[in-house]
Structures are given as C-alpha cells and as structure tokens.
Enzyme design. Structure first.
Site, short mmCIF file in Angstrom:
data_model
loop_
_atom_site.label_atom_id
_atom_site.label_comp_id
_atom_site.label_asym_id
_atom_site.label_seq_id
_atom_site.Cartn_x
_atom_site.Cartn_y
_atom_site.Cartn_z
N HIS A 187 0.82 -1.21 0.00
CA HIS A 187 0.00 0.00 0.00
C HIS A 187 0.85 1.25 0.00
CE1 HIS A 187 -4.06 -1.35 -0.10
NE2 HIS A 187 -3.65 -2.42 0.56
N ARG A 295 -12.96 0.15 -15.19
CA ARG A 295 -12.78 -1.27 -14.87
C ARG A 295 -13.48 -1.58 -13.54
NH1 ARG A 295 -7.41 -0.29 -17.51
NH2 ARG A 295 -7.10 -1.94 -19.03
N ARG A 331 -17.36 -0.96 -17.56
CA ARG A 331 -17.23 -2.34 -18.01
C ARG A 331 -17.75 -3.27 -16.91
NH1 ARG A 331 -11.53 -4.62 -19.65
NH2 ARG A 331 -11.15 -4.56 -17.42
N GLU A 430 -12.04 -8.13 -27.96
CA GLU A 430 -10.71 -8.46 -27.42
C GLU A 430 -10.36 -9.93 -27.62
OE1 GLU A 430 -10.44 -7.56 -23.23
OE2 GLU A 430 -12.43 -8.32 -22.81
N ASN A 453 -5.04 -5.14 -25.46
CA ASN A 453 -4.20 -5.96 -24.56
C ASN A 453 -4.54 -7.44 -24.73
OD1 ASN A 453 -3.65 -3.41 -23.66
ND2 ASN A 453 -4.84 -3.58 -21.79
N ASP A 454 -5.83 -7.75 -24.64
CA ASP A 454 -6.22 -9.14 -24.78
C ASP A 454 -6.28 -9.58 -26.23
OD1 ASP A 454 -6.48 -10.33 -22.21
OD2 ASP A 454 -8.15 -8.98 -21.81
N ARG A 464 0.01 -12.21 -21.80
CA ARG A 464 0.34 -10.80 -21.61
C ARG A 464 1.19 -10.57 -20.36
NH1 ARG A 464 -5.62 -8.11 -20.57
NH2 ARG A 464 -4.55 -6.48 -19.43
N CYS A 501 -9.60 0.82 -26.30
CA CYS A 501 -9.34 1.09 -24.87
C CYS A 501 -8.16 0.29 -24.32
CB CYS A 501 -10.59 0.87 -24.03
SG CYS A 501 -11.14 -0.84 -24.00
#
Ligand code: PEP
Ligand code: MG
Length: 548
Positions: A187, A295, A331, A430, A453-454, A464, A501
């Site tokens: 954290h 997200r 999403r 994706e 990304n995917d 990835r 995105c």
C-alpha cells in the site's frame, strides 16, 4: 557515483539531497513486566488510542488520496481489533511476563511471518501492514510518534515506510523516497503512485548506509535506480529529462478543453481509462472527454464478498454526476485470469485461467452478479450518461444471454416501482472470435471497444504477463490490424461507433492507423490524454473548443 538498484514503485524523477530516516533501535523484545493486570490494561488503552489515531488518519487520507486508497487505514483498524492478534499479545504478557510493548511486537512479528510465507503476492504484502499496526501500538506504549518530519526538500530513505507515514508525507518537502524493504504491491507503493511521489522500493537490507545521509542523489522511480553523488553526465541527463517533461507539460496545455474534428465533421474523442472515482477526478484534471473504460472489477477487489447493489449504485451515480453529461462507460465485471478475485474465482483450479471462466463467462455462470450490476447501472443512469460494456465476448449467444439478464434487471426494477434510466450496452472486441464474427455481433450491440491488450494476447497466443513473449506484442502485428479493420468495417455498416481502450490506444505511432480504420474514440490512461490529443490532431483538420 554509486548506483543502487531496486524496484520502480512510482514513476518520475527526483533530484536533491538524501535524508535517511532511522527509527529508534527496537530493543524491546526482552522487556518484562511486574504486574500482569496493569500491563494488560496498558495494552488495551494503547490499542484504543491506536484505533482513534487510525480514524483521524483515515479522514486525512480520504482528503489527500481518496476513499479507495484510504481504505487501508480501515483495514489496519480491523487488524488491530483482530482477536488472534490481541489474544496473542495478552498471552505473551500473562504467560511470559512480557511488557505490553514486547508482547505487541512479538504478536505482530508472529502474524507477519504467517502472511509473509503465503504464496499470493497480495497476501504476502500484508505482512508489512501487520508490522505497521504493531509498530503504531508499540510507539504509543513507548511514547513515540510515527510521523516523519522533513524540514528541507529532500529525497528520503528508510528501511521501510508504513502507509500511515506515506500518506502524511509533506509533498513540498519529500521529493521522492527509497526504501530498503517493501514491494511494488504494497500500500505504501500504491499511495506513492496516487500521490505522484517518485519511489523506489526493495533495494535490499543495509544498501543505504548512514554515510550516504546528506549526499546529492537522483532517484529514477520508473527504472528503480538511486544514484548517489551522480556524475555530471548522469545528473545533467536527468535534469534535462525533468526540464523536458515540464516543457512538454506546458506545451500540451494548448490542447486542453479542445476536441479534434476531421474534415468530414467526425469528432475523434480522447477519453480516460479508470478504476475508481478518484481516478475520475484525475481524468477530469487531465481533460478527459469522457470515460471510455471504467474497470468495475476494482470495486470487487480487496474485500471478501461482492459489493452490494447499493454500494455499486453509489459509485456509478457518483461517476455519472462527476462526468456531468459526458459519457461514462462502465465495463461489467472482468474477473478471472490476471484479475484474481479469490472469493469469486478462488475455488476454481484452472490449468489455463486466461482461457477459462473469466469475465462474461463467469458472470453468465453466476448471473446474479451481472443482474445486480445491471440494476445498479440502470438506476444510476438517471444521474448522467452511462453505458455498460461486456468483456471477453466470443459468440453472439453470449450477448443474447447478457441482454436477457439486462432485461430481467429492468423488469425487476419496474416491478418494485424503482426509478431507472437507459444505458447503452456495448461489447469489447478483445478476442479473435469477436473480431471475425463482428458482422454478426454489430447488430446486437450499441458500440464496439477494442481491447488491444487481450486481442494481442489471444491472437498471438502470447501470455500478456510473460516477459519472454512480450516481444511479440510490442507492436501491432498485421494479424491484429486485419482483425481491427474487420471489426471497424462491420461497425461502419451497422452505424455503431468503435473505440480503442487497450494500452495501444496511447501508442502515438498507431494513432493514424486507428483513425484511418474508423475508430472515433481513443481511451487511455489519464496522464496520456493531452499527448494523444496532439497526435489525433495531426490526423484531423480542426481543433475546436468542447461545448459541454
Ligand atoms: C484490453 O484487454 O485491452 C483491455 C482494455 O482490458 P484489460 O486490460 O482490463 O483486460
Ligand atoms: Mg481485456
């Protein structure tokens, strides 16, 4: 010049004088007590005081870094009240006649050892939190304090920093920090990123000896390096980089409050990817034209059960209100694979989680999750412009099932006389399957958003998370370009918009390709917005003020 290597925990460069913070040597483990009852009472009083301090700290942290990051201090309060911890300390006093201080230190160390030995990186990192909680109590018992006082602008070095010390750092005095211990998942590291303080962690025990105190240093928080007494060449290189970053920041200001329009009148928007309400504040500061990807799985992380409809409603409503009419694309839950949420996915033993029950597949297996999310979204849509976006679609049938759940959510709200509004429902492109079937999917959905990304991961069969195969996905290969063109063409025929995105949306060398393919929105990390808008402008004909 000496170079000390660690892990880059928070990007950016800091240059200045090093101040080493050393805590009092903690030779308290052997302390004993004469009166067990009195010592136990001292223990409880110190725990109560620590709880009060954490309440104050929580409020301060909410103000400085927002609710999500502040939650750690609530977790510390829970750790403090944990029966195992308190009973263990009481037992050390009763059975071994330890002082309250020694007992707390021993109980904290024992618990931290258990967490430290866990496999899960997140749980491992919690060991530091337990030690921080124990230290807070031992400091109170010893009459000390946990605040770090820095009176001149410096780069500070410490064995480790607790989250409490980090959140209380004075940003005008602390240019950056380096710690011998710590991890990028802690954290303390998360807070440093949120507070935008360059930080390097985990340089190793004893790597920053006292004689470095007062040295000139440069700290590179992206590369994870601390330079002690940098040579002229190195120092100049970094000072130049800092100046250039500042110049670029100023130069990009001319793109603020503007939007790019093409010769045929099409507006190309640059929006933000976020994971929390605090990120939305940051997105607005960075001039986002909307939120292209929220997200929502982050709302499900760091807890032991899913957020309730009311909890989700409160977040989505705030998101809608903050965006004041600009579109906010939420999403739906994308759990599984790299987004491990133990209480949702923990009992699944999948050999290939990225190919398993993740995202929409998990939601269709546990439809109450999606229904709750849709109910919250429909209700919150009364307060602004919300859209839902479904991740990991591969087949038309999945959209049909999702739409059915969305319909049930509306019907249940109607039956209860609960007010709700409208949301657009789009999908992520994706997976190769979604791109190939985009002509069938387009008529079933309100928009496409390309998750590069995917899409790269699944098209190139390249994990990835695996650095050894990253070379395959550094640039946009022809196979993925074809898939993107296919999806854009299907969307154009159906008259629905397409955004990007994934991380490549911020790759300035691909802006031209995306726009030529028919993409009308690039959604990127907030700090990249103005830079991407500048790049979009190169492919557009006009830059006009945004009318809100
Ligand atoms: C993507 O896959 O490109 C994407 C934006 O989603 P995530 O990175 O959250 O999987
Ligand atoms: Mg994805």
């Amino acid at each position: 010049m000496n170079m000390i290597y660690g892990k880059g925990a928070s990007g950016g460069i800091a240059a200045g004088v090093l101040k080493i913070i050393r805590r009092k040597p903690s030779a308290i483990s052997g302390e004993s007590c004469a009166d067990v009852t009195e010592e136990t009472a001292r223990l409880h009083a110190a725990i109560a005081q620590a709880e009060d301090e954490l309440t104050v700290l929580y409020a301060e942290a909410v103000r400085k870094v927002g609710e999500r990051e502040a939650a750690i201090f609530d977790i510390h309060k829970m750790m403090l009240a944990d029966e195992d911890f308190v009973t263990e300390a009481e037992n050390f006093i009763r059975n071994e006649h330890r002082s309250a201080r020694a007992a707390v230190q021993k109980a904290g160390a024992a618990l931290a050892e258990i967490f430290g030995a866990m496999e899960d990186d997140y749980m491992k990192a919690r060991a530091a939190d337990i030690l921080a909680v124990a230290e807070r109590v031992t400091d109170i018992l010893g009459g000390g304090s946990t605040a770090i006082a820095v009176t001149h602008p410096s780069v500070i070095a410490a064995h480790d920093l607790t989250p409490a010390e980090t959140v209380m750092l004075d940003k005008t005095m602390v240019l950056g920090f380096v710690t011998e211990g710590g991890s990028t998942m802690s954290h303390t590291a998360i807070l440093a990123r949120t507070m935008d303080i360059p930080a390097v962690v985990g340089v190793g025990e004893g790597r920053i000896p006292d004689e470095y105190d007062g040295s000139r240093v440069v700290l590179d928080g992206s590369e994870g390096v601390l330079y002690i007494e940098p040579d002229e060449h190195t120092e100049n290189r970094y000072l130049t980089a800092m100046r250039e970053a500042e110049d670029e920041r100023k130069r990009l200001e001319r793109f603020r409050g503007k939007t790019c329009v093409q010769s045929d009148g099409t507006r190309i928007m640059v929006t933000a990817n976020v994971g929390s309400l605090e990120d939305i504040d940051e997105a607005l500061r960075c001039d986002a034209e909307g939120i292209g990807l929220f997200r929502s799985e982050f709302l499900f992380m760091g807890r032991t059960s899913p957020p309730t409809e009311e909890e989700q409603f409160a977040v989505y409503k705030q998101a809608a209100l903050k965006m004041g009419g600009r579109e906010c694309v939420i999403r739906t839950l994308d759990a599984g694979a790299d987004k491990h949420i133990p209480y949702l996915t923990g009992d699944m033993r999948e050999a290939n989680p990225a190919l398993g029950l993740r995202a929409v597949r998990l939601c269709l297996r546990q439809p109450h999750l999606l229904k709750t999310q849709f109910r919250a979204l429909y209700r919150a849509s009364l307060f602004g412009s919300l859209s839902a976006m479904i991740p990991m679609i591969v087949l038309p049938e999945e959209i049909r099932q999702v739409r059915e759940i969305a319909r049930e959510a509306q019907e249940s709200l109607r039956a209860e006389n609960t007010a709700f509004g409208k949301i657009r429902v789009g999908i992520m492109i994706e997976t190769p399957s979604a791109a190939i079937l985009s002509d069938q999917l387009a008529p079933m959905t309100d928009f496409f958003s390309i998750g590069t990304n995917d899409l790269l991961q699944y098209t190139l069969a390249a994990d990835r998370e695996n650095a050894d195969v990253a070379y395959l996905t550094h640039t946009l290969p022809e196979s993925v370009r074809r898939l993107i063109r296919t999806a854009c063409a299907a969307a154009r025929r159906e008259g629905i918009p397409v955004s990007v995105c994934g991380e490549l949306g911020a790759d300035l060398t691909e802006t031209k390709f995306f726009i030529e393919s028919g993409v009308t929105k690039l959604s990127v990390t907030p700090s990249a917005i103005l830079k991407v808008r500048e790049s979009v402008m190169r492919e557009s004909s006009r830059l006009i003020p945004v009318r809100q």
